[in-house]
Design a protein around this motif. Structure first.
Motif, mmCIF file in Angstrom:
data_model
loop_
_atom_site.group_PDB
_atom_site.id
_atom_site.type_symbol
_atom_site.label_atom_id
_atom_site.label_comp_id
_atom_site.label_asym_id
_atom_site.label_seq_id
_atom_site.Cartn_x
_atom_site.Cartn_y
_atom_site.Cartn_z
ATOM 1 N N ASP A 110 44.202 -86.830 8.402
ATOM 2 C CA ASP A 110 42.997 -87.658 8.451
ATOM 3 C C ASP A 110 41.779 -86.737 8.507
ATOM 4 O O ASP A 110 41.900 -85.517 8.666
ATOM 5 C CB ASP A 110 43.043 -88.664 9.603
ATOM 6 C CG ASP A 110 43.041 -88.043 10.991
ATOM 7 O OD1 ASP A 110 42.471 -86.932 11.190
ATOM 8 O OD2 ASP A 110 43.599 -88.660 11.917
ATOM 9 N N ALA A 111 40.605 -87.317 8.347
ATOM 10 C CA ALA A 111 39.378 -86.522 8.222
ATOM 11 C C ALA A 111 39.148 -85.640 9.451
ATOM 12 O O ALA A 111 38.738 -84.472 9.313
ATOM 13 C CB ALA A 111 38.173 -87.436 7.986
ATOM 14 N N ALA A 112 39.405 -86.149 10.633
ATOM 15 C CA ALA A 112 39.199 -85.357 11.852
ATOM 16 C C ALA A 112 40.152 -84.163 11.887
ATOM 17 O O ALA A 112 39.750 -83.048 12.254
ATOM 18 C CB ALA A 112 39.382 -86.232 13.086
ATOM 19 N N ASP A 113 41.399 -84.369 11.500
ATOM 20 C CA ASP A 113 42.360 -83.260 11.475
ATOM 21 C C ASP A 113 42.033 -82.252 10.376
ATOM 22 O O ASP A 113 42.229 -81.047 10.554
ATOM 23 C CB ASP A 113 43.790 -83.777 11.308
ATOM 24 C CG ASP A 113 44.376 -84.334 12.604
ATOM 25 O OD1 ASP A 113 43.759 -84.168 13.672
ATOM 26 O OD2 ASP A 113 45.475 -84.933 12.536
ATOM 27 N N GLN A 114 41.513 -82.724 9.249
ATOM 28 C CA GLN A 114 41.092 -81.792 8.203
ATOM 29 C C GLN A 114 39.978 -80.876 8.722
ATOM 30 O O GLN A 114 40.016 -79.658 8.510
ATOM 31 C CB GLN A 114 40.605 -82.548 6.961
ATOM 32 C CG GLN A 114 41.709 -83.206 6.181
ATOM 33 C CD GLN A 114 41.184 -83.992 4.995
ATOM 34 O OE1 GLN A 114 40.134 -83.673 4.445
ATOM 35 N NE2 GLN A 114 41.911 -85.031 4.606
ATOM 36 N N ARG A 115 39.003 -81.462 9.422
ATOM 37 C CA ARG A 115 37.916 -80.651 9.994
ATOM 38 C C ARG A 115 38.464 -79.681 11.037
ATOM 39 O O ARG A 115 38.084 -78.503 11.066
ATOM 40 C CB ARG A 115 36.842 -81.549 10.618
ATOM 41 C CG ARG A 115 35.935 -82.214 9.599
ATOM 42 C CD ARG A 115 34.760 -82.914 10.255
ATOM 43 N NE ARG A 115 35.148 -83.950 11.197
ATOM 44 C CZ ARG A 115 35.461 -85.201 10.873
ATOM 45 N NH1 ARG A 115 35.421 -85.580 9.600
ATOM 46 N NH2 ARG A 115 35.807 -86.068 11.800
ATOM 47 N N ALA A 116 39.366 -80.166 11.883
ATOM 48 C CA ALA A 116 39.940 -79.307 12.927
ATOM 49 C C ALA A 116 40.725 -78.150 12.320
ATOM 50 O O ALA A 116 40.619 -77.006 12.784
ATOM 51 C CB ALA A 116 40.829 -80.131 13.856
ATOM 52 N N LEU A 117 41.496 -78.428 11.270
ATOM 53 C CA LEU A 117 42.254 -77.364 10.615
ATOM 54 C C LEU A 117 41.309 -76.312 10.053
ATOM 55 O O LEU A 117 41.531 -75.109 10.227
ATOM 56 C CB LEU A 117 43.145 -77.932 9.502
ATOM 57 C CG LEU A 117 43.898 -76.898 8.658
ATOM 58 C CD1 LEU A 117 44.793 -76.007 9.518
ATOM 59 C CD2 LEU A 117 44.714 -77.594 7.578
ATOM 60 N N TRP A 118 40.241 -76.756 9.402
ATOM 61 C CA TRP A 118 39.303 -75.785 8.834
ATOM 62 C C TRP A 118 38.588 -75.001 9.936
ATOM 63 O O TRP A 118 38.390 -73.787 9.819
ATOM 64 C CB TRP A 118 38.310 -76.475 7.908
ATOM 65 C CG TRP A 118 37.534 -75.458 7.134
ATOM 66 C CD1 TRP A 118 36.197 -75.232 7.200
ATOM 67 C CD2 TRP A 118 38.062 -74.489 6.232
ATOM 68 N NE1 TRP A 118 35.860 -74.185 6.376
ATOM 69 C CE2 TRP A 118 36.989 -73.709 5.771
ATOM 70 C CE3 TRP A 118 39.339 -74.211 5.757
ATOM 71 C CZ2 TRP A 118 37.146 -72.663 4.867
ATOM 72 C CZ3 TRP A 118 39.511 -73.160 4.857
ATOM 73 C CH2 TRP A 118 38.419 -72.409 4.429
ATOM 74 N N GLN A 119 38.227 -75.667 11.027
ATOM 75 C CA GLN A 119 37.565 -74.968 12.140
ATOM 76 C C GLN A 119 38.500 -73.937 12.773
ATOM 77 O O GLN A 119 38.084 -72.808 13.058
ATOM 78 C CB GLN A 119 37.082 -75.973 13.189
ATOM 79 C CG GLN A 119 35.906 -76.803 12.715
ATOM 80 C CD GLN A 119 35.614 -77.978 13.619
ATOM 81 O OE1 GLN A 119 36.425 -78.399 14.445
ATOM 82 N NE2 GLN A 119 34.422 -78.553 13.460
ATOM 83 N N GLU A 120 39.746 -74.300 12.983
ATOM 84 C CA GLU A 120 40.710 -73.377 13.577
ATOM 85 C C GLU A 120 41.000 -72.214 12.625
ATOM 86 O O GLU A 120 41.111 -71.055 13.048
ATOM 87 C CB GLU A 120 41.981 -74.115 13.982
ATOM 88 C CG GLU A 120 41.732 -75.059 15.146
ATOM 89 C CD GLU A 120 42.915 -75.941 15.520
ATOM 90 O OE1 GLU A 120 44.043 -75.723 15.011
ATOM 91 O OE2 GLU A 120 42.714 -76.873 16.340
#
Length: 140
Positions: free
Chosen positions: A50-60
């Motif tokens: 989902d969009a939140a996990d996509q952002r989290a993956l990119w941030q990590e």
């Protein structure tokens, strides 16, 4: 329920967890080669997060790549999601230096893996502990 792919379990050492991803170290001391695996069941592609996990993956991924570039004096960071052998979504974050054994060629299949010693793993964890203080829990 999250379960790490058997090939990843076989080829890596688990270092700990970011909020989304498990951080693994490829058990090959030829290169500082790390892998992030989102702890989500049944995900093989980025767009399945989902969009939140996509952002989290990119941030990590970005935090890890920046940390590794400085920590290991990288000339270039290789960051990629490839799933031809292991379908579970995972992000490779590989430190490349002009003096590494296969520069500038890709690292895959070029050299026989050289497993890390316990001392080498401890040294890597110690380096990362100095910089990964927030939002990361190390495995002991």
């Amino acid at each position: 329920m999250f379960a790490l792919d058997s090939r990843l379990r076989q080829d890596t050492l688990s270092l700990g967890d970011f909020p989304l991803c498990r951080l693994l170290l490829m058990n090959d001391s030829n290169y500082p080669w790390f892998i992030l695996v989102p702890r989500r069941e049944g995900v093989s592609e980025l767009f399945q997060l989902d969009a939140a996990d996509q952002r989290a993956l990119w941030q990590e991924t970005t935090l890890l790549a920046e940390t590794l570039k400085d920590t290991f004096a990288a000339d270039k960071m290789n960051v990629a999601t490839l799933g031809n052998v292991v379908s579970q979504l995972h992000m490779h974050v590989i430190v490349r230096r002009r003096d590494d054994a296969v520069w500038p060629a890709p690292v895959w299949g070029k050299l026989a893996p050289q497993p890390y010693s316990e001392e080498q793993v401890a040294a890597i964890k110690a380096k990362l502990r100095l910089v990964l203080t927030d939002n990361f829990s190390f495995e002991e």
